[in-house]
Design a protein around this motif. Structure first.
Motif, PDB file in Angstrom:
ATOM      1  N   ALA A   2       0.821  -1.209   0.000  1.00  0.00           N
ATOM      2  CA  ALA A   2       0.000   0.000   0.000  1.00  0.00           C
ATOM      3  C   ALA A   2       0.857   1.262   0.000  1.00  0.00           C
ATOM      4  O   ALA A   2       0.514   2.258  -0.637  1.00  0.00           O
ATOM      5  CB  ALA A   2      -0.926  -0.008   1.216  1.00  0.00           C
ATOM      6  N   GLU A  22      -5.018   0.967   6.727  1.00  0.00           N
ATOM      7  CA  GLU A  22      -6.166   1.797   6.375  1.00  0.00           C
ATOM      8  C   GLU A  22      -5.725   3.232   6.110  1.00  0.00           C
ATOM      9  O   GLU A  22      -6.136   3.852   5.107  1.00  0.00           O
ATOM     10  CB  GLU A  22      -7.200   1.776   7.505  1.00  0.00           C
ATOM     11  N   MET A  40      -3.570   3.361   2.851  1.00  0.00           N
ATOM     12  CA  MET A  40      -4.375   3.267   1.633  1.00  0.00           C
ATOM     13  C   MET A  40      -5.136   4.560   1.363  1.00  0.00           C
ATOM     14  O   MET A  40      -5.242   4.997   0.214  1.00  0.00           O
ATOM     15  CB  MET A  40      -5.335   2.075   1.728  1.00  0.00           C
ATOM     16  N   LYS A  41      -5.652   5.174   2.397  1.00  0.00           N
ATOM     17  CA  LYS A  41      -6.360   6.440   2.212  1.00  0.00           C
ATOM     18  C   LYS A  41      -5.417   7.521   1.686  1.00  0.00           C
ATOM     19  O   LYS A  41      -5.808   8.352   0.862  1.00  0.00           O
ATOM     20  CB  LYS A  41      -6.992   6.884   3.533  1.00  0.00           C
ATOM     21  N   ALA A  53      -4.590   6.388  -2.159  1.00  0.00           N
ATOM     22  CA  ALA A  53      -5.680   6.079  -3.086  1.00  0.00           C
ATOM     23  C   ALA A  53      -5.920   7.245  -4.054  1.00  0.00           C
ATOM     24  O   ALA A  53      -5.630   8.400  -3.727  1.00  0.00           O
ATOM     25  CB  ALA A  53      -6.950   5.775  -2.297  1.00  0.00           C
ATOM     26  N   PRO A  54      -6.419   6.954  -5.240  1.00  0.00           N
ATOM     27  CA  PRO A  54      -6.777   5.622  -5.725  1.00  0.00           C
ATOM     28  C   PRO A  54      -5.577   4.892  -6.321  1.00  0.00           C
ATOM     29  O   PRO A  54      -4.670   5.530  -6.876  1.00  0.00           O
ATOM     30  CB  PRO A  54      -7.811   5.924  -6.794  1.00  0.00           C
ATOM     31  N   TYR A  55      -5.583   3.568  -6.190  1.00  0.00           N
ATOM     32  CA  TYR A  55      -4.515   2.743  -6.754  1.00  0.00           C
ATOM     33  C   TYR A  55      -4.874   2.385  -8.187  1.00  0.00           C
ATOM     34  O   TYR A  55      -5.946   1.844  -8.459  1.00  0.00           O
ATOM     35  CB  TYR A  55      -4.328   1.475  -5.921  1.00  0.00           C
ATOM     36  N   ALA A  70     -10.175   1.548  -1.895  1.00  0.00           N
ATOM     37  CA  ALA A  70      -8.989   2.307  -2.320  1.00  0.00           C
ATOM     38  C   ALA A  70      -8.672   2.113  -3.801  1.00  0.00           C
ATOM     39  O   ALA A  70      -7.724   2.712  -4.312  1.00  0.00           O
ATOM     40  CB  ALA A  70      -7.781   1.895  -1.481  1.00  0.00           C
TER      41      ALA A  70
END
Length: 441
Positions: free
Chosen positions: A315, A359, A362-363, A366-368, A398
């Motif tokens: 991530a 979490e 990833m936030k 994001a976006p991946y 995400a």
């Protein structure tokens, strides 16, 4: 030679388990046989057995359920055999008091036999240690021997390698596993030796540059646990056989430093584990192995604590790892408690602790655009199945491409890890350019 033979003795083989149970059973019978002139014998033995069972049950309940020392509730196998162990010790102690020297010798050997049988039964339940050497930390894997002439160097991602690769007429049927030392050049992290799997295609003349998979053990464990308890060489050899010798190069570094350590895959007071795995290990791979470079050709995965690390790293570094395999991972890195983790691993900083959670990572990223996530958990592992529910939802939100697998009939153990690795690696085969479709072992 004798030491080497003992080191390779299987702890999970049926003969080993059956013999240990029979020997323990014989000693248990001898321990309860009433000696002469002991009128209160049966009362003492029964009280000792009941008291021992109660103590054993209470201890594993407190340690496993209340303290959550194993980060997963103990199974009934663990609970029963812990009770048997302590009950056996208590009955053995009764035999040591006021008896003949022969009886005391039998009691001493009986305690050892019951302890050994209990330990083997619990180990068989979780599948942690396969051999005596692995248990004692004395099992050794020979240093990695690269093909001659050695193949190193880096190429770009080859998503169609399976279509252009022509296997030579003569090629090894199985890959090669060896140990290597990956220094903590930038991190100064003190890691144990890593293990590397080279597939058959990497052992031939003019070998192709191959994709890379980094796998991480749980905790407590070692890199050898992934190869032995996780059966990675067998998984890879089976897949390579179906794909003309093609498989990723698998590197299993040490993200712990020692079996009892848990630096939580961050840079902090417990060690710069993050820099070691994301900088030192990739640098070593790129400088020593003939591999492809690019996120789509690199994946990271792990079991339990190693799975938590995998989603943290993938991530946080989507340009390094394009895919990850999370088998029974946590929702976020922690120690016995969050308070302990904050104090020992993050220098008392709650903000740093929160920022290390997948979490939050990833936030922030994001976006991946092109990250593939494979999650797995055991069917009978309620705790980590719930974790997987949470993490798959977060990964999907995400923008990651998420796939989930449930290991039938297994819990938080190496059976789940083996099945998760097998299905996860097979799922990634097309993405890594090694096959046209998903491969199953």
């Amino acid at each position: 030679m004798i030491i080497m033979s003992v080191s390779h003795l299987s702890l999970l083989a049926t003969p080993t388990l059956v013999i240990s149970y029979i020997v323990a059973g014989i000693f248990a019978v001898l321990l309860v046989i009433k000696p002469r002139k002991r009128k209160t014998w049966w009362r003492h033995v029964i009280i000792a057995a009941i008291l021992g069972s109660a103590i054993g049950g209470t201890v594993i309940w407190y340690v496993g359920d209340v303290q959550n020392a194993f980060d997963v509730p103990p199974t009934w196998v663990d609970r029963i055999w812990t009770g048997v162990l302590v009950a056996g010790i208590c009955v053995g102690v009764v035999n040591l008091i006021g008896t003949t020297w022969i009886r005391r010798v039998i009691a001493a050997f009986g305690i050892v036999a019951i302890a050994l049988a209990s330990g083997l039964a619990i180990n068989n339940d979780v599948g942690e240690y396969l051999t005596v050497g692995q248990l004692l930390g004395t099992d050794t894997t020979a240093s990695l021997v690269l093909p001659r002439p050695a193949h190193t160097g880096v190429t770009g991602v080859d998503s169609d390698l399976y279509a252009t690769w022509k296997a030579p007429a003569i090629m090894a049927k199985r890959g090669r596993v060896g140990s290597v030392t990956i220094p903590g050049t930038l991190s100064h992290f003190s890691a144990r030796k890593a293990l590397v799997y080279l597939p058959p295609a990497a052992l031939v003349a003019n070998a192709p540059a191959l994709p890379v998979v980094i796998l991480l053990s749980g905790q407590p464990a070692s890199p050898s646990s992934v190869m032995t308890s996780g059966h990675v060489p067998e998984i890879m050899n089976a897949m390579a056989k179906k794909n003309h010798g093609l498989a990723p190069i698998v590197v299993v570094p040490d993200q712990l430093g020692a079996s009892s350590n848990n630096p939580m895959c961050v840079d902090g007071p417990l060690g710069n584990s993050a820099t070691y795995i994301t900088r030192d290990v990739p640098d070593w791979i790129l400088g020593h192995l003939h591999v492809q470079k690019g996120a789509k050709a690199w994946a990271i995965g792990g079991f339990s604590q190693g799975a938590t690390c995998s989603i943290q790293f993938a991530a946080a570094h989507p340009t390094l790892f394009g895919s990850f395999i999370d088998v029974s991972g946590q929702k976020y890195p922690t120690l016995g408690s969050d308070a302990q983790a904050i104090q020992e691993g993050f220098g008392g900083s709650t903000a740093a602790f929160d920022a290390a959670k997948p979490e939050a990572i990833m936030k922030a990223n994001a976006p991946y655009e092109d990250t593939v996530a494979f999650f797995a958990a055991g069917q009978n592992d309620a705790v980590y199945s719930r974790n997987t529910d949470v993490m798959t939802a977060l990964a999907s939100q995400a923008g990651m491409h998420v796939t989930r697998y449930v290991s039938p009939g297994s819990a938080h153990d190496w059976t789940t890890a083996t099945n998760g690795f097998s299905h996860g690696l097979g799922f990634l085969y097309p993405r890594l350019g090694l096959s046209k479709s998903v491969v199953s072992e």
